[in-house]
Write a protein that holds these residues in place. Structure first.
Motif, PDB file in Angstrom:
ATOM      1  N   ASN A 256       8.077   3.222 -10.656  1.00  0.00           N
ATOM      2  CA  ASN A 256       6.625   3.136 -10.496  1.00  0.00           C
ATOM      3  C   ASN A 256       6.103   4.402  -9.806  1.00  0.00           C
ATOM      4  O   ASN A 256       6.370   4.618  -8.623  1.00  0.00           O
ATOM      5  CB  ASN A 256       6.277   1.899  -9.666  1.00  0.00           C
ATOM      6  CG  ASN A 256       4.797   1.695  -9.515  1.00  0.00           C
ATOM      7  OD1 ASN A 256       3.996   2.576  -9.783  1.00  0.00           O
ATOM      8  ND2 ASN A 256       4.420   0.509  -9.071  1.00  0.00           N
ATOM      9  N   PRO A 257       5.328   5.233 -10.502  1.00  0.00           N
ATOM     10  CA  PRO A 257       4.838   6.473  -9.897  1.00  0.00           C
ATOM     11  C   PRO A 257       3.873   6.236  -8.730  1.00  0.00           C
ATOM     12  O   PRO A 257       3.631   7.149  -7.943  1.00  0.00           O
ATOM     13  CB  PRO A 257       4.148   7.201 -11.044  1.00  0.00           C
ATOM     14  CG  PRO A 257       3.938   6.199 -12.109  1.00  0.00           C
ATOM     15  CD  PRO A 257       4.936   5.100 -11.900  1.00  0.00           C
ATOM     16  N   HIS A 258       3.354   5.021  -8.590  1.00  0.00           N
ATOM     17  CA  HIS A 258       2.470   4.708  -7.477  1.00  0.00           C
ATOM     18  C   HIS A 258       3.260   4.440  -6.193  1.00  0.00           C
ATOM     19  O   HIS A 258       2.696   4.435  -5.100  1.00  0.00           O
ATOM     20  CB  HIS A 258       1.568   3.516  -7.803  1.00  0.00           C
ATOM     21  CG  HIS A 258       0.652   3.805  -8.947  1.00  0.00           C
ATOM     22  ND1 HIS A 258      -0.413   4.664  -8.845  1.00  0.00           N
ATOM     23  CD2 HIS A 258       0.662   3.376 -10.231  1.00  0.00           C
ATOM     24  CE1 HIS A 258      -1.026   4.748 -10.005  1.00  0.00           C
ATOM     25  NE2 HIS A 258      -0.391   3.974 -10.865  1.00  0.00           N
ATOM     26  N   TYR A 259       4.562   4.204  -6.327  1.00  0.00           N
ATOM     27  CA  TYR A 259       5.436   4.033  -5.166  1.00  0.00           C
ATOM     28  C   TYR A 259       6.140   5.375  -4.962  1.00  0.00           C
ATOM     29  O   TYR A 259       7.292   5.572  -5.324  1.00  0.00           O
ATOM     30  CB  TYR A 259       6.413   2.885  -5.415  1.00  0.00           C
ATOM     31  CG  TYR A 259       7.186   2.445  -4.202  1.00  0.00           C
ATOM     32  CD1 TYR A 259       6.603   2.421  -2.942  1.00  0.00           C
ATOM     33  CD2 TYR A 259       8.497   2.044  -4.303  1.00  0.00           C
ATOM     34  CE1 TYR A 259       7.315   2.030  -1.823  1.00  0.00           C
ATOM     35  CE2 TYR A 259       9.222   1.640  -3.195  1.00  0.00           C
ATOM     36  CZ  TYR A 259       8.614   1.639  -1.958  1.00  0.00           C
ATOM     37  OH  TYR A 259       9.330   1.253  -0.850  1.00  0.00           O
ATOM     38  N   VAL A 260       5.391   6.313  -4.410  1.00  0.00           N
ATOM     39  CA  VAL A 260       5.752   7.729  -4.393  1.00  0.00           C
ATOM     40  C   VAL A 260       7.139   8.038  -3.819  1.00  0.00           C
ATOM     41  O   VAL A 260       7.904   8.778  -4.444  1.00  0.00           O
ATOM     42  CB  VAL A 260       4.648   8.555  -3.687  1.00  0.00           C
ATOM     43  CG1 VAL A 260       5.038  10.015  -3.576  1.00  0.00           C
ATOM     44  CG2 VAL A 260       3.329   8.404  -4.427  1.00  0.00           C
TER      45      VAL A 260
ATOM     46  N   TYR B 212       9.855   6.710  -6.288  1.00  0.00           N
ATOM     47  CA  TYR B 212       9.722   7.403  -7.576  1.00  0.00           C
ATOM     48  C   TYR B 212      10.224   8.841  -7.467  1.00  0.00           C
ATOM     49  O   TYR B 212      10.964   9.322  -8.328  1.00  0.00           O
ATOM     50  CB  TYR B 212       8.262   7.374  -8.026  1.00  0.00           C
ATOM     51  CG  TYR B 212       8.016   8.006  -9.368  1.00  0.00           C
ATOM     52  CD1 TYR B 212       8.322   7.325 -10.544  1.00  0.00           C
ATOM     53  CD2 TYR B 212       7.467   9.278  -9.478  1.00  0.00           C
ATOM     54  CE1 TYR B 212       8.092   7.897 -11.783  1.00  0.00           C
ATOM     55  CE2 TYR B 212       7.236   9.852 -10.708  1.00  0.00           C
ATOM     56  CZ  TYR B 212       7.547   9.163 -11.857  1.00  0.00           C
ATOM     57  OH  TYR B 212       7.316   9.728 -13.088  1.00  0.00           O
TER      58      TYR B 212
END
Length: 88
Positions: free
Chosen positions: A53-57, A60
């Motif tokens: 998930n790119p929102h969980y930097v 990710y």
């Protein structure tokens, strides 16, 4: 001091800085994430969803640096020790 205006002498002011990471430190971070979610009862698939998930930097970014194969291996190890016994 009015609300919302920073005080240059405030010792509690939040400061951010970038710290260079080695591959070993990134792998340590992957291990910590995997262990934390294994202990919470997440499945391998659910943990991998976080890494993808790119929102969980942080997770990710770690996946991008270490590679999916290594992350899956570390998730499987964490699940074997701390959580579900299913494969990654």
């Amino acid at each position: 001091m009015p609300y919302g205006e920073p005080d240059e002498e405030d010792p509690m002011e939040l400061m951010a800085m970038e710290i260079p990471a080695t591959r070993d430190s990134v792998e340590d971070m992957v291990s910590c994430f995997a262990e934390e979610y294994a202990r919470m009862g997440y499945s391998a698939a659910r943990i991998m969803e976080l890494f993808k998930n790119p929102h969980y930097v942080p997770a990710y970014g770690a996946l991008q640096q270490v590679g999916e194969k290594k992350v899956r291996q570390m998730v499987a190890e964490a699940l074997f020790i701390y959580g579900h016994r299913e494969g990654a």
